[in-house]
Enzyme design. Structure first.
Site, PDB file in Angstrom:
ATOM      1  N   ALA A   7       0.840  -1.199   0.000  1.00 14.28           N
ATOM      2  CA  ALA A   7       0.000   0.000   0.000  1.00 14.28           C
ATOM      3  C   ALA A   7       0.872   1.244   0.000  1.00 14.28           C
ATOM      4  O   ALA A   7       2.022   1.207   0.432  1.00 14.28           O
ATOM      5  CB  ALA A   7      -0.931   0.025   1.211  1.00 14.28           C
ATOM      6  N   THR A   9       1.152   4.253   2.015  1.00 15.80           N
ATOM      7  CA  THR A   9       0.609   4.526   3.352  1.00 15.80           C
ATOM      8  C   THR A   9       0.959   5.897   3.920  1.00 15.80           C
ATOM      9  O   THR A   9       0.520   6.227   5.016  1.00 15.80           O
ATOM     10  CB  THR A   9       1.100   3.463   4.342  1.00 15.80           C
ATOM     11  OG1 THR A   9       2.530   3.456   4.351  1.00 15.80           O
ATOM     12  CG2 THR A   9       0.583   2.085   3.951  1.00 15.80           C
ATOM     13  N   TYR A  46      -5.901  -5.487   2.449  1.00 19.15           N
ATOM     14  CA  TYR A  46      -6.004  -4.686   3.669  1.00 19.15           C
ATOM     15  C   TYR A  46      -6.432  -3.256   3.340  1.00 19.15           C
ATOM     16  O   TYR A  46      -5.869  -2.617   2.457  1.00 19.15           O
ATOM     17  CB  TYR A  46      -4.663  -4.672   4.410  1.00 19.15           C
ATOM     18  CG  TYR A  46      -4.218  -6.054   4.812  1.00 19.15           C
ATOM     19  CD1 TYR A  46      -4.733  -6.672   5.937  1.00 19.15           C
ATOM     20  CD2 TYR A  46      -3.296  -6.757   4.028  1.00 19.15           C
ATOM     21  CE1 TYR A  46      -4.349  -7.956   6.285  1.00 19.15           C
ATOM     22  CE2 TYR A  46      -2.900  -8.039   4.374  1.00 19.15           C
ATOM     23  CZ  TYR A  46      -3.434  -8.638   5.506  1.00 19.15           C
ATOM     24  OH  TYR A  46      -3.062  -9.908   5.845  1.00 19.15           O
ATOM     25  N   THR A  48      -8.551   0.383   5.419  1.00 16.64           N
ATOM     26  CA  THR A  48      -8.271   1.329   6.497  1.00 16.64           C
ATOM     27  C   THR A  48      -9.519   1.982   7.077  1.00 16.64           C
ATOM     28  O   THR A  48     -10.546   2.092   6.399  1.00 16.64           O
ATOM     29  CB  THR A  48      -7.338   2.437   5.969  1.00 16.64           C
ATOM     30  OG1 THR A  48      -7.178   3.465   6.944  1.00 16.64           O
ATOM     31  CG2 THR A  48      -7.903   3.069   4.711  1.00 16.64           C
ATOM     32  N   TYR A  72      -5.384   9.693   0.722  1.00 14.20           N
ATOM     33  CA  TYR A  72      -5.100   8.318   1.129  1.00 14.20           C
ATOM     34  C   TYR A  72      -6.394   7.524   1.312  1.00 14.20           C
ATOM     35  O   TYR A  72      -6.546   6.429   0.764  1.00 14.20           O
ATOM     36  CB  TYR A  72      -4.291   8.314   2.426  1.00 14.20           C
ATOM     37  CG  TYR A  72      -4.181   6.948   3.060  1.00 14.20           C
ATOM     38  CD1 TYR A  72      -3.400   5.946   2.489  1.00 14.20           C
ATOM     39  CD2 TYR A  72      -4.863   6.651   4.238  1.00 14.20           C
ATOM     40  CE1 TYR A  72      -3.303   4.695   3.075  1.00 14.20           C
ATOM     41  CE2 TYR A  72      -4.770   5.401   4.828  1.00 14.20           C
ATOM     42  CZ  TYR A  72      -3.994   4.424   4.239  1.00 14.20           C
ATOM     43  OH  TYR A  72      -3.914   3.185   4.815  1.00 14.20           O
ATOM     44  N   TRP A  97      -4.421   2.374  12.828  1.00 13.41           N
ATOM     45  CA  TRP A  97      -3.329   2.696  13.753  1.00 13.41           C
ATOM     46  C   TRP A  97      -2.344   1.535  13.860  1.00 13.41           C
ATOM     47  O   TRP A  97      -1.958   1.119  14.962  1.00 13.41           O
ATOM     48  CB  TRP A  97      -3.890   3.056  15.127  1.00 13.41           C
ATOM     49  CG  TRP A  97      -4.655   4.336  15.183  1.00 13.41           C
ATOM     50  CD1 TRP A  97      -5.213   5.007  14.127  1.00 13.41           C
ATOM     51  CD2 TRP A  97      -4.985   5.091  16.347  1.00 13.41           C
ATOM     52  NE1 TRP A  97      -5.868   6.137  14.572  1.00 13.41           N
ATOM     53  CE2 TRP A  97      -5.754   6.216  15.930  1.00 13.41           C
ATOM     54  CE3 TRP A  97      -4.735   4.935  17.704  1.00 13.41           C
ATOM     55  CZ2 TRP A  97      -6.240   7.163  16.818  1.00 13.41           C
ATOM     56  CZ3 TRP A  97      -5.229   5.877  18.600  1.00 13.41           C
ATOM     57  CH2 TRP A  97      -5.961   6.983  18.147  1.00 13.41           C
TER      58      TRP A  97
END
Length: 245
Positions: A7, A9, A46, A48, A72, A97
């Protein structure tokens, strides 16, 4: 199976580097989804908490409306949507987090600053659950093992799931716990863990807006897969034990 742990990030850099953020977080994800469909593979991806705007006062469930406020978050949502358009058998794990032994993260930053500065100011009005990368990996392994055992029976419960450690704290509470535990383990610090100044997010502006509420409701993943999620402090302590060894 295809497990996509890649990703873009850096939230703040993404605000100016839009093309690359979307290339990694959306376009590439769509290509992986197409390959998974062609191969008949399970895609594990994954995502967020940043797909939400953070305005809700309760933890976010998988069914709550998305409304990302950063580049993002928008690029990560575009990745989710790219998977949905292709519609392979996919498992999307939204987390928040995240910190691990590798790369830059909040825990490493607090340790470094705590060893250098007599005073720290940390945001106290943003809330979430610090989640160890090791926990994300362990839960993924458990779910993937279940999918492997079920094979092509179609009984595997694909879809979007929220994955985060149990409990909640603020960034200020997170920083305090990091330095408090580090001091108890013998780390030499200049900052008193009990005297970190709590400030508002508005006092520490960043290029990318962050959700004030990053809390994720994890009932679905716990119920579906029978998974126990430990308190966030356990993950922080485990990570610090590795850093301070």
């Amino acid at each position: 199976m295809i497990v996509n742990a890649a990703a873009y990030t850096s939230m703040d850099r993404a605000e100016a580097d839009i093309e690359n953020a979307y290339a990694v977080n959306a376009t590439a994800v769509g290509i992986l989804a197409e390959e998974a469909l062609a191969l008949g593979s399970l895609l594990v991806h994954y995502s967020t908490d940043c797909v939400f705007d953070g305005c809700q006062t309760t933890p976010y469930a998988e069914t709550d409306a998305v409304n990302p406020v950063s580049v993002y978050g928008k690029s990560k949502l575009a990745g989710e949507q790219a998977i949905a358009e292709v519609a392979p058998t996919a498992l999307i794990l939204r987390t928040s987090w995240v910190a691990g032994i590798h790369g830059n993260n909040f825990v490493k930053t607090m340790l470094r600053l705590g060893a250098m500065q007599p005073a720290l100011r940390v945001v106290g009005d943003r809330f979430g659950a610090p989640t160890g990368a090791a926990l994300v990996a362990d839960v993924t392994a458990q779910i993937v093992a279940r999918a492997w055992l079920l094979g092509d029976s179609g009984a595997f419960a694909a879809g979007i799931y929220h994955l985060a450690a149990a409990g909640e704290t603020s960034w200020h509470g997170y920083a305090s716990e990091v330095l408090r535990y580090a001091a108890a383990q013998g780390a030499v610090l200049k900052t008193d863990p009990d005297r970190i100044e709590e400030i508002a997010a508005s006092d520490y502006p960043l290029p990318a807006p962050r959700p004030a509420n990053a809390r994720l409701d994890t009932a679905k993943i716990r119920r579906t897969f029978g998974i126990h999620l430990p308190d966030w402090r356990m993950g922080v302590h485990h990570l610090l034990d590795q850093f301070l060894a």
